[in-house]
Every structure is written in C-alpha cells, then in structure tokens.
Design a protein around this motif. Sequence first.
Motif, PDB file in Angstrom:
ATOM      1  N   VAL A   1       1.422  -1.171   0.371  1.00 14.31           N
ATOM      2  CA  VAL A   1      -0.044  -0.298   0.204  1.00 14.31           C
ATOM      3  C   VAL A   1       1.288   1.421   0.664  1.00 14.31           C
ATOM      4  N   PRO A   2       0.652   2.871  -0.991  1.00 11.83           N
ATOM      5  CA  PRO A   2       1.661   3.239  -0.926  1.00 11.83           C
ATOM      6  C   PRO A   2       0.997   4.267   0.202  1.00 11.83           C
ATOM      7  N   THR A   3       2.225   4.661   0.789  1.00 10.78           N
ATOM      8  CA  THR A   3       2.148   5.771   1.549  1.00 10.78           C
ATOM      9  C   THR A   3       2.861   6.778   2.033  1.00 10.78           C
ATOM     10  N   PRO A   4       2.829   7.801   0.899  1.00 13.64           N
ATOM     11  CA  PRO A   4       3.603   9.040   0.140  1.00 13.64           C
ATOM     12  C   PRO A   4       4.076   9.917   1.444  1.00 13.64           C
ATOM     13  N   VAL A   5       2.066  10.239   2.383  1.00 13.17           N
ATOM     14  CA  VAL A   5       2.179  11.164   2.866  1.00 13.17           C
ATOM     15  C   VAL A   5       3.221  10.931   4.192  1.00 13.17           C
ATOM     16  N   ASN A   6       2.706   9.861   4.756  1.00  8.49           N
ATOM     17  CA  ASN A   6       3.117   9.457   6.101  1.00  8.49           C
ATOM     18  C   ASN A   6       4.621   9.838   6.472  1.00  8.49           C
ATOM     19  N   ASP A   7       5.410   8.584   5.110  1.00 12.70           N
ATOM     20  CA  ASP A   7       6.748   9.259   4.864  1.00 12.70           C
ATOM     21  C   ASP A   7       7.368  10.548   5.114  1.00 12.70           C
ATOM     22  N   VAL A   8       6.668  11.006   3.734  1.00 12.56           N
ATOM     23  CA  VAL A   8       6.904  12.647   4.230  1.00 12.56           C
ATOM     24  C   VAL A   8       7.574  13.227   5.663  1.00 12.56           C
ATOM     25  N   LEU A   9       6.107  12.866   5.924  1.00 10.31           N
ATOM     26  CA  LEU A   9       6.015  12.848   7.431  1.00 10.31           C
ATOM     27  C   LEU A   9       7.470  12.257   8.152  1.00 10.31           C
ATOM     28  N   ARG A  10       7.459  11.653   8.401  1.00  7.37           N
ATOM     29  CA  ARG A  10       8.240  10.740   9.027  1.00  7.37           C
ATOM     30  C   ARG A  10       9.770  11.010   8.805  1.00  7.37           C
ATOM     31  N   ARG A  11      10.280  11.302   7.549  1.00  5.92           N
ATOM     32  CA  ARG A  11      11.469  11.787   7.009  1.00  5.92           C
ATOM     33  C   ARG A  11      11.603  13.371   7.887  1.00  5.92           C
ATOM     34  N   THR A  12      10.640  14.010   7.373  1.00  7.88           N
ATOM     35  CA  THR A  12      10.155  15.328   7.727  1.00  7.88           C
ATOM     36  C   THR A  12      10.597  15.613   9.025  1.00  7.88           C
ATOM     37  N   ALA A  13       9.696  14.984   9.995  1.00 11.22           N
ATOM     38  CA  ALA A  13      10.265  15.243  11.652  1.00 11.22           C
ATOM     39  C   ALA A  13      11.367  14.758  12.229  1.00 11.22           C
ATOM     40  N   ASN A  14      12.126  13.515  11.691  1.00 11.11           N
ATOM     41  CA  ASN A  14      13.290  13.073  12.025  1.00 11.11           C
ATOM     42  C   ASN A  14      14.583  14.582  11.494  1.00 11.11           C
TER      43      ASN A  14
END
Length: 332
Positions: free
Chosen positions: A294-307
């Motif tokens: 299942v594609p999850t581009p929104v959560n991946d960007v949020l994860r990477r940006t927060a990190n």
Amino acid sequence: MRYIIIGAGAVGGVLGGRLSEAGHDVVLVARGAQYEALRTGGLRLVTPDGPRTHPIPVVDRPEALELSADDVLVLAVKTQDSTAALDAWSVRPVAGGSTAGERLPLICAQNGVESERLALRRFRHVYGMCVWLPATFVEPGEVSAAGTPLTGILHLGRYPTGTDRTARLIAADLEKSKLLAPVVPDVMRWKYGKLLANLANAIEAVSGPLAHEDASALFERALAEGRDVLMAAGIDAVGQEEQAEARAGRLRLEPFDGSPRGGSSWQSLSRGTGTIEADYLNGEIVLLGRLHGVPTPVNDVLRRTANTFARERREPGSMPVAELVALVDAAA
C-alpha cells in the motif's frame, strides 16, 4: 505493589505523581538534569486542582535499585529509547531468584505499537497501555497535566491479548489515583486507534497546531493512508466514535495559560533531544504499507521531515504548513 516508572518525563512523571499522592509505593527512573532535579527537589506535579510537590524516590540506573517480586515496571520512555531500557531492566535479578524479564510484569505506557513487540522478546509478562493523558514536561523536576476531572484514561490489557488478575490489580490502583483504567482483552485495538490519531504529531511538530485548514487537510490524507494500511494488514482499530465515547464526560482539558498544548513530538523538538518518535508513528504506517503493498507517500514525508527537524534540532512549528504540503505533493 511498587511501581517503578522507567522514564519520568511527561507521562511517566504524571503517572508516578498521581500514584504517589494516592498512597502507592513509587520509584522514578530518570537521567541527567531530570534525575538531579527529582533527587534534590522532588516531583512538582501541576494539575487543574493545583500544584503539589512529591518527594518520590528516584534512581538513574537499574543497578541502583533492588527488585522484589511485588514490583511492576512501567515503561514510559519514547519508543526509540525502548530497546536500551528493556535490555538493561530485563536482566536485573529479583529477590528470591530469577530476573525481571522472567518474573515481573512490564507495562508499555507509550505511543505506537512497537514497544510491546520489543518487550515480549525480553519479558514474559507484557501489558499494553493505551495512554490518553495530556501531559507536558515543563522543566526538570516539573510536569503538568491538564485533564480533569480525570487526569487520564489508560486502557490496559495483556499483550498480545487477554486480561488477568495482575491487570485488574494495577487498574484498581490507577483508579484510586484519578486515572481511569479499563481492563480490556484487546488492548492493541485501542493502541492502533491511538496510532491513527498520533499521525498528526509530526505535522504539529514541524508546522504547529492543526488550526490551519491546510494542516487539517494534510492530517486527513495521512489518516486515509493509515486506515488503508490497517485494512490491508487485517488490523482492527478502535474508531473515533468509540474513542470519544470512552472519554465523554470523563476528561476535558483545562489549559493553564490558554495557549495550545504541544504534543509529545512537539515537546521532543522543543527540548532539543535530537530524536523524535516519528519512525514509530507515521513510520509504522510506512512499514505496514511496504509489507502489504500500500503506497504511503504522505506518512513517509512526514516521518522523514520530522526526523530531519529532530536531527538538526530545528525549532518546532518553524516550517510553514504550505511548505510541508508542497513536500508531500512532490512525493505523492
């Protein structure tokens, strides 16, 4: 029972303070400036019914405490710190023989769903706790909790499923401490429901409270991915209506100064810890998406940006939400 609170930050400090003022035996575990402040001045707990200072025993490492068979370990560190804490505490000897990992109950009082899995590798008796407890680490030695008339609602159960006498005894102690603790056989269902709500944490940490329409819309996109992923994985999660019903009339917020309260991820950035729990919130959705196609581009960007914010020790809320939305749109 004696409660050993591993991680005396916002949630751990409030739990320890409420249990202590209800007459329960508590030991706090803290590090650095928090340990020194607790050791010299006690725990200052600020709630809508007034501030109180509790002279609770505190240690800075497992070796400083002798464990007994009546102890309950409450893991209240952020998930990124769980492995080190679990490794250190699981091997500690318990009076009468064996180790904490073999004999003592361990409660994961944390966001996300990963710590229970980590704990079960090291502890025989693991309990999940779904924490609805609005709390803030104010400064070393001081925590606040804005919930009233109850301070928090803490669904509790064995991991992976079930209930037992120990869970009911712990719940009874919590409920004498202004903390509602329903004992449920499906605690992870509650924790997955909380996980979906916590997908907003990264947005709040990076771009501020979700007061702006664009921020709310971004959260809805992250939430839609989360629901799709849980469905694909066959994971049931408590819905928003059931969560609201559990809180109705039991817990309302009374902010102390009228300003918006920063959540746990915001607080990590504001304290400059260098780490954030995004890998175990938005990152859990990304992981499940990869496992189930299942594609999850929104959560991946949020994860990477927060990190990135945590690693670079950037100010919380300093990225305009339009900029964060643009990053997501570029990846979608």
